[in-house]
Design a protein around this motif. Structure first.
Motif, PDB file in Angstrom:
ATOM      1  N   HIS A 162       0.836  -1.212   0.000  1.00  0.00           N
ATOM      2  CA  HIS A 162       0.000   0.000   0.000  1.00  0.00           C
ATOM      3  C   HIS A 162       0.864   1.254   0.000  1.00  0.00           C
ATOM      4  O   HIS A 162       0.588   2.203  -0.722  1.00  0.00           O
ATOM      5  CB  HIS A 162      -0.923   0.005   1.227  1.00  0.00           C
ATOM      6  N   SER A 165       2.439   1.860  -3.359  1.00  0.00           N
ATOM      7  CA  SER A 165       1.395   2.283  -4.296  1.00  0.00           C
ATOM      8  C   SER A 165       1.030   3.750  -4.045  1.00  0.00           C
ATOM      9  O   SER A 165       0.930   4.544  -4.983  1.00  0.00           O
ATOM     10  CB  SER A 165       0.168   1.383  -4.117  1.00  0.00           C
ATOM     11  N   ASP A 166       0.862   4.106  -2.782  1.00  0.00           N
ATOM     12  CA  ASP A 166       0.474   5.484  -2.446  1.00  0.00           C
ATOM     13  C   ASP A 166       1.497   6.506  -2.944  1.00  0.00           C
ATOM     14  O   ASP A 166       1.130   7.599  -3.372  1.00  0.00           O
ATOM     15  CB  ASP A 166       0.329   5.649  -0.919  1.00  0.00           C
ATOM     16  N   GLY A 168       3.602   5.894  -5.444  1.00  0.00           N
ATOM     17  CA  GLY A 168       3.856   5.657  -6.873  1.00  0.00           C
ATOM     18  C   GLY A 168       5.242   5.105  -7.165  1.00  0.00           C
ATOM     19  O   GLY A 168       5.795   5.348  -8.244  1.00  0.00           O
ATOM     20  N   LEU A 198      -3.660  -1.605  -6.900  1.00  0.00           N
ATOM     21  CA  LEU A 198      -2.412  -0.851  -6.726  1.00  0.00           C
ATOM     22  C   LEU A 198      -2.146   0.026  -7.953  1.00  0.00           C
ATOM     23  O   LEU A 198      -2.547  -0.327  -9.067  1.00  0.00           O
ATOM     24  CB  LEU A 198      -1.241  -1.808  -6.497  1.00  0.00           C
ATOM     25  N   THR A 199      -1.419   1.124  -7.747  1.00  0.00           N
ATOM     26  CA  THR A 199      -1.215   2.089  -8.847  1.00  0.00           C
ATOM     27  C   THR A 199       0.147   1.943  -9.520  1.00  0.00           C
ATOM     28  O   THR A 199       0.421   2.603 -10.512  1.00  0.00           O
ATOM     29  CB  THR A 199      -1.249   3.526  -8.297  1.00  0.00           C
ATOM     30  N   ASN A 200       1.027   1.116  -8.952  1.00  0.00           N
ATOM     31  CA  ASN A 200       2.451   1.204  -9.301  1.00  0.00           C
ATOM     32  C   ASN A 200       3.043  -0.084  -9.876  1.00  0.00           C
ATOM     33  O   ASN A 200       4.260  -0.251  -9.894  1.00  0.00           O
ATOM     34  CB  ASN A 200       3.238   1.557  -8.025  1.00  0.00           C
ATOM     35  N   VAL A 201       2.174  -0.999 -10.329  1.00  0.00           N
ATOM     36  CA  VAL A 201       2.656  -2.325 -10.734  1.00  0.00           C
ATOM     37  C   VAL A 201       3.073  -2.304 -12.204  1.00  0.00           C
ATOM     38  O   VAL A 201       2.275  -2.005 -13.085  1.00  0.00           O
ATOM     39  CB  VAL A 201       1.563  -3.392 -10.512  1.00  0.00           C
TER      40      VAL A 201
END
Ligand code: SF4
Length: 255
Positions: A162, A165-166, A168, A198-201
């Motif tokens: 998390h 992801s938060d 980036g 998730l935003t960063n994968v």
């Protein structure tokens, strides 16, 4: 010569040319020590933080830089283990040297040492400032399965996902698929949904369980607890890849 004021790392080995440890061609520094005890681990010889192979960040840098001609385009250095995050001071200094020299670094980690508590958290953020990518394992999304498979809780590891992801920070996610243990459809489905949140994968990979490490257990006199478990079939791997939506995540890091 190492002086008492210098930061010391303890390493297991160096691999000059690797193709599965991050983008492009990588040279890999394997650090010693890990607090997990994954039943499938093929490197039990890295578990204990034995102090037989001391090295300073400068010495490690000088050893690795010799392989620079291999690192075309997206390549660079991966620091693996064991669990590299347990030698955080060494990692920060080593990656700072790489960053200064314009060399890309990736950290191959299972995330188990992560905490938002100090002094770890501030140091961890310094490491992120020096590093380009995390290769971050999901051993199992299900906490009960995770504990059984690794001996450790996964709450702080999920928190690490998390956090990255938060902010980036780019990650590749990897899961070793162990038949009968972490391959239940509902768990893989939950993992796929978690990854989608998730935003960063940048990439997702399934690694089929294998038994190549078993001779090391015999040599070290450690009981091997997955005796009799066979590697997953091609169909089982494909099904897991579909549930984790692997095809959606095939991005290499841009230069
Ligand atoms: S986290 Fe990696 S090194 Fe540690 S026990 Fe698991 S597989 Fe082995």
């Amino acid at each position: 010569m190492i002086t008492s004021k210098e930061t010391i790392g303890y390493y297991q080995s160096i691999e000059s040319f690797a193709l599965v440890d991050g983008p492009g061609v990588r040279s890999v520094l394997f650090l010693q020590g890990c607090n997990m005890r994954c039943l499938f681990c093929h490197n039990p010889d890295t578990w204990f933080l034995t102090k037989t192979n001391p090295i300073t960040p400068d010495e490690a840098f000088n050893k690795l830089i010799r392989y620079k001609p291999y690192w075309q385009n997206h390549g660079g250095i991966t620091i693996s283990g064991g669990e590299p995050l347990i030698q955080l001071d060494f990692l920060i200094e080593f990656t700072a040297l790489c960053k200064k020299a314009g060399i890309k670094t990736a950290i191959d980690t299972a995330g188990q040492p992560f905490t938002r508590e100090e002094p770890f958290f501030s140091k961890f953020n310094k490491l992120l400032a020096n590093t380009d990518l995390f290769l971050l394992d999901i051993k199992a999304i299900n906490p009960i399965v995770h504990k059984k498979l690794t001996g450790k809780d996964n709450t702080n590891i999920i928190d690490l996902f998390h956090y990255l992801s938060d902010i980036g920070f780019p990650i590749w996610i990897r899961q070793v698929l162990v038949p009968g243990i972490n391959d239940k459809e509902e768990d893989l489905k939950e993992t796929g949904e978690f990854i989608s949140s998730l935003t960063n994968v940048k990439r997702v990979e399934i690694f089929p369980y294998h038994t190549l490490g078993v001779p090391k257990y015999r040599k070290l006199g450690i009981p091997y607890k997955l005796e009799g478990i066979l590697p997953p079939t091609t169909e089982e791997i494909k099904k897991a890849e579909d549930l984790l939506r692997v095809e959606k995540y095939q991005e290499y890091l841009k230069d």
